[in-house]
Design an enzyme around this catalytic site. Structure first.
Site, mmCIF file in Angstrom:
data_model
loop_
_atom_site.group_PDB
_atom_site.id
_atom_site.type_symbol
_atom_site.label_atom_id
_atom_site.label_comp_id
_atom_site.label_asym_id
_atom_site.label_seq_id
_atom_site.Cartn_x
_atom_site.Cartn_y
_atom_site.Cartn_z
ATOM 1 N N ALA A 94 -14.063 -8.234 -1.597
ATOM 2 C CA ALA A 94 -13.202 -7.548 -2.567
ATOM 3 C C ALA A 94 -12.065 -8.517 -2.884
ATOM 4 O O ALA A 94 -11.003 -8.486 -2.257
ATOM 5 C CB ALA A 94 -12.667 -6.259 -1.968
ATOM 6 N N GLY B 247 -2.905 -7.147 -1.154
ATOM 7 C CA GLY B 247 -4.248 -7.117 -0.548
ATOM 8 C C GLY B 247 -4.950 -5.821 -0.889
ATOM 9 O O GLY B 247 -4.531 -5.113 -1.799
ATOM 10 N N ASN B 248 -6.021 -5.545 -0.191
ATOM 11 C CA ASN B 248 -6.711 -4.262 -0.399
ATOM 12 C C ASN B 248 -7.331 -3.796 0.915
ATOM 13 O O ASN B 248 -7.239 -4.488 1.929
ATOM 14 C CB ASN B 248 -7.751 -4.385 -1.519
ATOM 15 C CG ASN B 248 -8.814 -5.417 -1.194
ATOM 16 O OD1 ASN B 248 -9.574 -5.253 -0.246
ATOM 17 N ND2 ASN B 248 -8.847 -6.499 -1.968
ATOM 18 N N HIS B 249 -7.942 -2.599 0.877
ATOM 19 C CA HIS B 249 -8.387 -1.960 2.118
ATOM 20 C C HIS B 249 -9.770 -2.408 2.602
ATOM 21 O O HIS B 249 -10.316 -1.811 3.524
ATOM 22 C CB HIS B 249 -8.399 -0.443 1.949
ATOM 23 C CG HIS B 249 -7.033 0.150 1.849
ATOM 24 N ND1 HIS B 249 -6.111 0.055 2.861
ATOM 25 C CD2 HIS B 249 -6.416 0.828 0.844
ATOM 26 C CE1 HIS B 249 -4.993 0.648 2.509
ATOM 27 N NE2 HIS B 249 -5.151 1.123 1.281
ATOM 28 N N SER B 250 -10.367 -3.409 1.998
ATOM 29 C CA SER B 250 -11.706 -3.808 2.443
ATOM 30 C C SER B 250 -11.672 -4.237 3.913
ATOM 31 O O SER B 250 -10.798 -4.987 4.332
ATOM 32 C CB SER B 250 -12.196 -4.978 1.573
ATOM 33 O OG SER B 250 -13.327 -5.553 2.172
#
Ligand code: CTP
Length: 401
Positions: free
Chosen positions: A278, A210-213
Site C-alpha cells: 500500500a 503512512g497507512n494501516h497496512s
C-alpha cells in the site's frame, strides 16, 4: 519414478486406513523402500503385522520400542531425514488440524514436524466434516506450508452418505505422486518479486504520513510462493512481520522512493512480480530537518506525487507476469480493470472495502482475481494464507498454460 525412493508412510485412524495395505504393496512393487508409522487409533483399522510384512520393515507407532527385553527410541528426526518424501494417508481431520497447528503428541506428528522432504497428504473423512470451514482452513494452511494435497474424491462414504471425503484410491495416489515427482514444484525456477506493507513518508524527524497496512498479504504470498519452489525477493515497507525461509530474501524499506529503488534493483531478473504494497501516493515536498513546532494556528504540508512503482514495472515489462492489487469502494470491477490496462498488468487482485472481514489490518480477505482477458474469479472470505494460495494457483495456471 519411485524406484529406490524412501517413502515414510504415516497412517492415521480412519476407516480408509485399510486401503493402505494395497498402497504399500503398490509402492513396494514400484521399487520404493517403505517405512510405516501408525498412530494408535490407526492400528484399530489396520494391523501393524500386515503392514510390517508388506513393507518388509518394522512398523513404528510410539517413541519407544520395547522388544526382546530391550528398550530403544524411535528417532523421528532420523525417520524424517531418511525419507525422500512423506505420505500421510489417510489424513484424518484430527491429525491434519494438529499438523496445521504444530501439535506433536505422537511419533507421526513429530516425524512430520522434523521432515525436510516433500510431504503429501490424502484427506479422508465424512462429507460434512470435509466441508466444515475449519477443515477448509486447515487444508489451506497445510498447502501454504508447501505440503501437497492429494484431494479426496466423491463417492459412497463409510457413513453410508454420498459425497466428497473419500480418500483417493491407492492406484490414483501412486499416479498422483509419480506425476508430481516428474513435474517437480510448480514454481521451481521462477523468481518472484513481491512488494508488501505500507510506506512511511517523513514530515520531520519524528512524524510521517503512512497507512494501516500490516504487510500480512504480501508476507503470506512470499511464503506460499517459496513453499511452491520459487525464489522470492520480498520488499516490505515498515511491518512487524518477519519471515525465515531459505528461498526468501527480505528487504526492508521505509519510503515509496526506497521501495521504487529496490524494486528496480531486482525487477529485470524476475519472472513474476506482485505489487501487494500500500504505497503512499504522495510525500511531503520537503522534510523538516528539525521537529516542527506548533507555533502557528494553521499548518499546511505541501505534497508531491510519488512514482507509481507498479506502473513503472508495467512500462518496463519484458516477459514478467505482473499482478497488482486494487482496493475499491465503488465501480469495483470497472476500476480494477482500468488499472490493469493502464499499468499493463497480466492480472489484478480486487479487494472490495464493501466486504466485511476484508482489507487492512485483518487476518482475512475476500478477493476477485481478474486477468487481462477480463476473466473474473471471485473467492469466499478466507484467511490471508488461503487467499495467497488461491492467488498463486491462479498465477500458476496462467504461466503454465
Ligand atoms: N502501487 C505502486 N506504487 C504506487 C502506488 C500504487 O506500486 N505509488 C501499486 C499497489 O501496490 C497496488 C496498485 O498499485 O498493486 C494499486 O493501484 P493504485 O492505482 O494506486 O490504486 P489505489 O491506491 O487504489 O489508487 P486510487 O486512489 O487511484 O484508486
Amino acid at each position: 519414478m519411485l524406484s529406490g525412493k524412501n517413502i515414510l508412510l504415516g497412517i492415521t485412524g480412519g476407516i480408509a486406513a485399510y486401503k493402505t495395505t494395497f498402497l504399500v504393496r503398490l509402492l513396494i512393487k514400484a521399487g520404493a523402500n517403505v517405512k510405516v508409522i501408525l498412530t494408535d487409533s490407526a492400528s484399530s483399522f489396520v494391523s501393524p503385522l500386515t503392514l510390517a510384512t508388506l513393507s518388509k520393515n518394522p512398523v513404528h507407532s510410539s517413541f519407544v520400542n520395547e522388544e526382546d527385553n530391550s528398550i530403544s527410541w524411535n528417532n523421528h528426526v532420523e525417520l524424517g531425514l531418511w525419507a525422500d518424501f512423506m505420505l500421510i494417508a489417510p489424513a484424518t481431520a484430527n491429525t491434519m488440524s494438529k499438523m496445521a497447528n504444530g501439535n506433536c503428541d505422537n511419533l507421526l506428528l513429530a516425524s512430520y514436524l522434523s521432515a525436510k522432504c516433500p510431504v503429501f497428504f490424502a484427506p479422508a473423512m465424512d462429507l460434512d466434516m470435509y466441508k466444515h470451514p475449519s477443515t477448509l482452513e486447515v487444508l489451506g494452511k497445510l498447502q501454504s506450508f508447501g505440503n501437497i494435497m492429494i484431494p479426496a474424491t466423491s463417492g459412497e462414504l463409510a457413513s453410508g452418505l454420498h459425497g466428497e471425503g473419500r480418500m483417493a484410491e491407492p492406484e490414483d495416489m501412486v499416479t498422483f505422486i509419480k506425476e508430481y515427482l516428474e513435474l517437480g514444484l510448480p514454481l521451481k525456477g521462477e523468481k518472484v518479486l513481491i512488494t508488501a506493507g505500507p510506506t512511511y513518508e517523513p514530515i520531520d524527524p519524528v512524524r510521517f504520513i503512512g497507512n494501516h497496512s500490516s504487510g500480512l498479504m504480501g508476507f503470506e504470498l512470499a511464503k506460499v510462493a517459496a513453499n511452491l519452489g520459487a525464489e522470492v525477493i520480498l520488499i516490505s515497507g515498515p511491518s512487524n512481520l518477519t519471515v525465515d525461509h531459505d528461498l526468501i530474501t527480505l528487504i526492508r524499506v521505509v519510503t515509496a522512493s526506497e521501495m521504487y529503488e529496490e524494486v528496480h534493483n531486482y525487477y529485470d531478473g524476475v519472472t513474476i512480480a506482485i505489487a501487494a504494497a500500500a504505497v503512499a501516493d504522495y510525500r511531503p515536498k520537503t522534510v523538516a530537518e528539525q521537529k516542527i513546532k506548533k507555533n502557528t494556528p494553521d499548518f499546511t504540508i505541501d505534497l508531491i506525487k510519488n512514482k507509481d512503482i507498479l506502473l513503472s514495472m508495467g512500462e518496463q515489462k519484458k516477459d514478467q507476469f505482473i499482478i497488482g492489487f486494487a482496493l475499491e469502494t465503488e465501480n469495483e470491477v470497472e476500476n480494477a480493470k482500468g488499472k490493469l490496462k493502464k499499468k499493463n498488468l497480466d492480472a489484478i487482485v480486487l479487494n472490495s472495502l464493501n466486504d466485511t472481514g476484508a482489507g487492512f489490518g485483518k487476518k482475512t480477505n475476500k478477493i476477485s482475481f481478474i486477468d487481462k482477458n477480463s476473466s473474473i474469479k471471485t473467492f469466499e472470505l478466507k484467511t490471508k494464507t488461503e487467499v495467497a494460495l488461491d492467488i498463486m494457483n491462479e498465477i500458476i495456471k496462467r504461466i503454465h498454460a
